[in-house]
Design an enzyme around this catalytic site. Structure first.
Site, PDB file in Angstrom:
ATOM      1  N   THR A 128       5.557   4.643   6.303  1.00 44.05           N
ATOM      2  CA  THR A 128       5.895   4.923   4.599  1.00 44.05           C
ATOM      3  C   THR A 128       4.574   4.910   4.167  1.00 44.05           C
ATOM      4  OG1 THR A 128       6.798   4.864   2.792  1.00 44.05           O
ATOM      5  CG2 THR A 128       6.388   3.015   4.136  1.00 44.05           C
ATOM      6  N   GLY A 129       3.728   5.319   2.670  1.00 43.71           N
ATOM      7  CA  GLY A 129       2.847   4.182   2.076  1.00 43.71           C
ATOM      8  C   GLY A 129       1.055   4.571   2.564  1.00 43.71           C
TER       9      GLY A 129
ATOM     10  N   TYR B  24       1.494 -15.746   2.094  1.00 44.32           N
ATOM     11  CA  TYR B  24       1.243 -13.487   2.319  1.00 44.32           C
ATOM     12  C   TYR B  24      -0.609 -13.951   2.442  1.00 44.32           C
ATOM     13  CZ  TYR B  24      -0.612  -8.777   1.026  1.00 44.32           C
ATOM     14  OH  TYR B  24      -0.819  -7.627   0.914  1.00 44.32           O
TER      15      TYR B  24
ATOM     16  N   SER C 176      -6.379  -7.851   2.400  1.00 46.92           N
ATOM     17  CA  SER C 176      -5.634  -7.580   0.735  1.00 46.92           C
ATOM     18  C   SER C 176      -6.478  -8.884   0.206  1.00 46.92           C
ATOM     19  CB  SER C 176      -4.553  -8.456   0.359  1.00 46.92           C
ATOM     20  OG  SER C 176      -3.807  -8.716  -0.462  1.00 46.92           O
TER      21      SER C 176
END
Length: 314
Positions: free
Chosen positions: A25-26, A172, A146
């Site tokens: 996915t994605g 995170y 990220s």
């Protein structure tokens, strides 16, 4: 390279073998799809094999599926054994899978879920597969980080698993900072040998399922404003694809979107936080990661007979 880097800039990938984690996915799906469309043999390394098969059916080219649960060292070792048996040589390992802002949970081995999945799982997988990449000219390890590596991010050696207190955002950020530190340390270890390189990338703000675990105050605004704030996964995958395929990449670089605060746009080299370049912390994290996973990386060996994808194809 002048102009905006797009899918059309991906060189011919025939003869190359690529493993993409989290590819059902994605961003992972788009990364795998474009590599396969350009001729690569692609393995979708995914936790849900049935979803992986459905994803593979939507791609053109040589695409297979491998079961891989990054929250389990046993699964990682099993997957690595399968991949080693099926592929004596690898060109690309793309460490894409990840979780974000999850409630406090532990992996099968007792690691905090985000650190365990995003960093330790990929650290272990890379170590177990690296000797399949080392002899191959032009081979790469690409790890997806990220912009969250800047947000309340530090490597908490005194409480890596967040046992004393827990912050979804902090955990995170730690995991994404660890992704970058791993890439930079791996590249430094590989640099003397001239075959395999390590590169990092980030997708900006992409409209994917990754935000599904975020608290409602974060998740709902992003969902409502997604058309304005985010870019499509196919665009978000381009920094990873450039890191994986652009012949000008030399290793140790970090690619991300070039527009609007790195939230969107075409891929270019971007900077990472000052903390991410702390070599002492990188080395300490590497040692701790080896201890936690039980995976020791093979020493790169200089080989004059590195095998290129074109040579294997012939």
């Amino acid at each position: 390279m002048s102009g905006n880097w797009t899918e059309q800039h991906i060189p011919d990938q025939r003869g190359r073998v690529a493993i993409v984690t989290g590819a059902n996915t994605g961003l992972g799906f788009e990364t795998a799809r474009m590599l396969a469309a350009h001729g690569a043999t692609v393995v979708l390394a995914v936790r849900d094999v049935e979803k992986g098969r459905r994803a593979a059916a939507r791609m053109t080219g040589d695409v297979t599926v491998q079961a891989l649960d990054l929250t389990s060292l046993a699964s990682i070792r099993s997957a690595a054994a399968d991949l080693r048996a099926a592929h004596p040589r690898l060109d690309l390992l793309i460490n894409n899978a990840g979780v974000m802002y999850t409630p406090k949970r532990a992996t099968a081995d007792g690691f905090e879920l985000q650190f365990g999945t995003n960093h330790l799982g990929h650290f272990a997988l890379t170590g177990l597969l690296l000797d399949r990449l080392l002899p191959v000219s032009g081979s790469r390890v690409v790890t997806v980080s990220s912009t969250g590596h800047r947000l309340r991010a530090a490597i908490h050696f005194d409480d890596l698993q967040w046992e004393r207190s827990y912050s979804r955002v902090g955990a995170y950020g730690q995991s994404k900072l660890a992704n970058l530190m791993f890439t930079y340390e791996l590249q430094r270890r590989l640099a003397r040998h001239g075959t395999t390189i390590a590169v990092a990338a980030h997708p900006g703000v992409s409209n994917t399922e990754l935000v599904r675990n975020a608290p409602a105050p974060v998740r709902l605004p992003v969902t409502w404003l997604a058309p304005l704030l985010t870019q499509k996964p196919a665009m978000g995958a381009l920094p990873t694809l450039r890191a994986a395929t652009d012949p000008t990449v030399t290793g140790g670089q970090y690619y991300g979107p070039g527009g609007l605060g790195e939230t969107r746009g075409h891929p270019t080299i971007v900077s990472s936080s000052r903390d991410s370049h702390d070599q002492a912390t990188q080395r300490r994290l590497w040692t701790v990661s080896e201890q936690l996973t039980g995976v020791t990386f093979p020493a790169p060996v200089t080989t004059p007979s590195a095998i290129s994808g074109r040579e294997r194809e012939g």
